[in-house]
Motif scaffolding. Sequence first.
Motif, PDB file in Angstrom:
ATOM      1  N   LYS A   1      59.684  64.449  37.224  1.00  0.00           N
ATOM      2  CA  LYS A   1      58.711  63.937  38.201  1.00  0.00           C
ATOM      3  C   LYS A   1      58.904  64.514  39.605  1.00  0.00           C
ATOM      4  O   LYS A   1      58.613  63.863  40.603  1.00  0.00           O
ATOM      5  CB  LYS A   1      58.753  62.404  38.243  1.00  0.00           C
ATOM      6  N   GLY A   2      59.382  65.766  39.674  1.00  0.00           N
ATOM      7  CA  GLY A   2      59.603  66.382  40.982  1.00  0.00           C
ATOM      8  C   GLY A   2      60.601  65.614  41.812  1.00  0.00           C
ATOM      9  O   GLY A   2      60.585  65.671  43.041  1.00  0.00           O
ATOM     10  N   LEU A   3      61.522  64.906  41.162  1.00  0.00           N
ATOM     11  CA  LEU A   3      62.396  63.973  41.862  1.00  0.00           C
ATOM     12  C   LEU A   3      63.873  64.174  41.540  1.00  0.00           C
ATOM     13  O   LEU A   3      64.720  64.107  42.419  1.00  0.00           O
ATOM     14  CB  LEU A   3      61.984  62.542  41.503  1.00  0.00           C
ATOM     15  N   MET A   4      64.185  64.409  40.242  1.00  0.00           N
ATOM     16  CA  MET A   4      65.588  64.533  39.833  1.00  0.00           C
ATOM     17  C   MET A   4      65.754  65.714  38.891  1.00  0.00           C
ATOM     18  O   MET A   4      64.810  66.115  38.214  1.00  0.00           O
ATOM     19  CB  MET A   4      66.061  63.248  39.165  1.00  0.00           C
ATOM     20  N   LEU A   5      66.996  66.251  38.838  1.00  0.00           N
ATOM     21  CA  LEU A   5      67.301  67.408  38.009  1.00  0.00           C
ATOM     22  C   LEU A   5      68.165  67.012  36.828  1.00  0.00           C
ATOM     23  O   LEU A   5      69.110  66.230  36.971  1.00  0.00           O
ATOM     24  CB  LEU A   5      68.038  68.475  38.823  1.00  0.00           C
ATOM     25  N   GLU A   6      67.849  67.598  35.687  1.00  0.00           N
ATOM     26  CA  GLU A   6      68.631  67.407  34.470  1.00  0.00           C
ATOM     27  C   GLU A   6      70.098  67.781  34.703  1.00  0.00           C
ATOM     28  O   GLU A   6      70.401  68.848  35.244  1.00  0.00           O
ATOM     29  CB  GLU A   6      68.030  68.304  33.378  1.00  0.00           C
ATOM     30  N   GLY A   7      70.995  66.882  34.328  1.00  0.00           N
ATOM     31  CA  GLY A   7      72.419  67.174  34.405  1.00  0.00           C
ATOM     32  C   GLY A   7      73.014  67.089  35.790  1.00  0.00           C
ATOM     33  O   GLY A   7      74.157  67.498  36.000  1.00  0.00           O
ATOM     34  N   VAL A   8      72.249  66.577  36.750  1.00  0.00           N
ATOM     35  CA  VAL A   8      72.759  66.440  38.125  1.00  0.00           C
ATOM     36  C   VAL A   8      72.730  64.962  38.501  1.00  0.00           C
ATOM     37  O   VAL A   8      71.679  64.416  38.824  1.00  0.00           O
ATOM     38  CB  VAL A   8      71.917  67.271  39.122  1.00  0.00           C
TER      39      VAL A   8
ATOM     40  N   PHE B   1      59.643  66.004  46.605  1.00  0.00           N
ATOM     41  CA  PHE B   1      58.728  67.126  46.385  1.00  0.00           C
ATOM     42  C   PHE B   1      57.331  66.539  46.262  1.00  0.00           C
ATOM     43  O   PHE B   1      57.050  65.777  45.344  1.00  0.00           O
ATOM     44  CB  PHE B   1      59.115  67.897  45.110  1.00  0.00           C
ATOM     45  N   GLY B   2      56.469  66.857  47.223  1.00  0.00           N
ATOM     46  CA  GLY B   2      55.161  66.218  47.297  1.00  0.00           C
ATOM     47  C   GLY B   2      54.139  66.809  46.350  1.00  0.00           C
ATOM     48  O   GLY B   2      54.444  67.653  45.505  1.00  0.00           O
ATOM     49  N   TYR B   3      52.908  66.369  46.513  1.00  0.00           N
ATOM     50  CA  TYR B   3      51.810  66.850  45.681  1.00  0.00           C
ATOM     51  C   TYR B   3      51.418  68.274  46.064  1.00  0.00           C
ATOM     52  O   TYR B   3      51.622  68.706  47.194  1.00  0.00           O
ATOM     53  CB  TYR B   3      50.584  65.956  45.840  1.00  0.00           C
ATOM     54  N   THR B   4      50.830  68.990  45.116  1.00  0.00           N
ATOM     55  CA  THR B   4      50.299  70.319  45.404  1.00  0.00           C
ATOM     56  C   THR B   4      48.781  70.284  45.570  1.00  0.00           C
ATOM     57  O   THR B   4      48.193  71.233  46.063  1.00  0.00           O
ATOM     58  CB  THR B   4      50.648  71.309  44.281  1.00  0.00           C
ATOM     59  N   ASN B   5      48.148  69.199  45.145  1.00  0.00           N
ATOM     60  CA  ASN B   5      46.690  69.106  45.245  1.00  0.00           C
ATOM     61  C   ASN B   5      46.255  67.932  46.125  1.00  0.00           C
ATOM     62  O   ASN B   5      45.119  67.488  46.069  1.00  0.00           O
ATOM     63  CB  ASN B   5      46.055  68.982  43.847  1.00  0.00           C
ATOM     64  N   ALA B   6      47.189  67.415  46.906  1.00  0.00           N
ATOM     65  CA  ALA B   6      46.888  66.363  47.879  1.00  0.00           C
ATOM     66  C   ALA B   6      47.991  66.416  48.938  1.00  0.00           C
ATOM     67  O   ALA B   6      48.919  67.210  48.834  1.00  0.00           O
ATOM     68  CB  ALA B   6      46.844  64.987  47.211  1.00  0.00           C
ATOM     69  N   SER B   7      47.903  65.568  49.950  1.00  0.00           N
ATOM     70  CA  SER B   7      48.885  65.598  51.030  1.00  0.00           C
ATOM     71  C   SER B   7      50.292  65.328  50.511  1.00  0.00           C
ATOM     72  O   SER B   7      50.512  64.413  49.716  1.00  0.00           O
ATOM     73  CB  SER B   7      48.527  64.557  52.091  1.00  0.00           C
TER      74      SER B   7
END
Length: 355
Positions: free
Chosen positions: A329-336, A343-349
């Motif tokens: 979800k643009g929020l957490m990394l596997e194994g970390v 990390f915000g939206y690419t098609n909105a603010s």
Amino acid sequence: GGTWDLFRYPGIRSDSDMFTLGYNFRPWTDTKMLADGPSIRRYIDDTAREYGVKRRIQFGLKVISQSWHSENEHWIVKAIDEATDEEHQFSTGFVFHCTGYYKYDSGYTPEIPGINEFRGDVIHPQHWPENYDYSGKRVVVIGSGATAVTLVPAMADKADHVVMLQRSPTYVATVPEQDLISRNLRRILPEMAVYRLARTRNILLQRAVYRLSLSKPKAMRRLLLATARRQLGPEVDMRHFQPHYNPWEERMCAVPKGDLFKVIREGQASVVTDHIEAVTETGIQLKSGAHIDADVLITATGLDLQLFGGARLEVDGREVHVADALMYKGLMLEGVPNMALVFGYTNASWTLKAD
């Protein structure tokens, strides 16, 4: 807020409306839809001061590494004081990254043959010279993204002529310069109520445009091109504004009150769609055989991407390569463990998702 502090090129502004780019807890009180960089920086600075954020920031430290240690379940974060080169070390149970995804040290410039032969000035917008005077000069802006469509109308008044040189066209949509609805509502409603109404209205509008672009791409394309054609007038060749892809398959550029279309219609600026053969001493030689004379070349060719501010990320001595890890979800990394990032939206603010 780094973008609005470091980027100083003419006309710098947001390409998202300020009622959704602003914080949800503190209203944007201006009526401008797309605000200029200094106004946004002032809004961020005022918010940080009002909510006591500044006293919790250690300024001047550059994070160089962060290492997770499973045996005692904590992070070791190392940073350098950029003024003294002194190293600082922090131990913490959780790391939260709000570093964006730009490399602020330098912008992206592709290999352009002959660019070192050019006798004029070559400028990347990310490193705009202070008080640079381009009055009466022939300017070529290389690129067709948000930076290019901002620079062209901003420079057109003082420059002799501005050319936007693009490899392929981009969809350019006009947005109102002022939110007149909010301005009128302020007479009868509290500021926060007006802000929330504008924010909700713009979110719904953005989502509707995006969904319509996906479900009815041909209809949306016709609408965008018809609007551009009407503002450009009959003398401008529309092929420079007809992308080879559907709306929102790439990001769309927004221009307040059609300022880009206006300077092109009035002859202060023009668009050339072609590929660069080489840069010459006096301009750019195109693959079509044409030559564009120039005194200034502006490489509005994008930004280098970089996560975590360029810091090295390790888990139990193993370096983590973001490209090899699943991002949730643009929020957490596997194994970390015990680490998150915004990390915000690419098609909105961006701020909508950050909130």
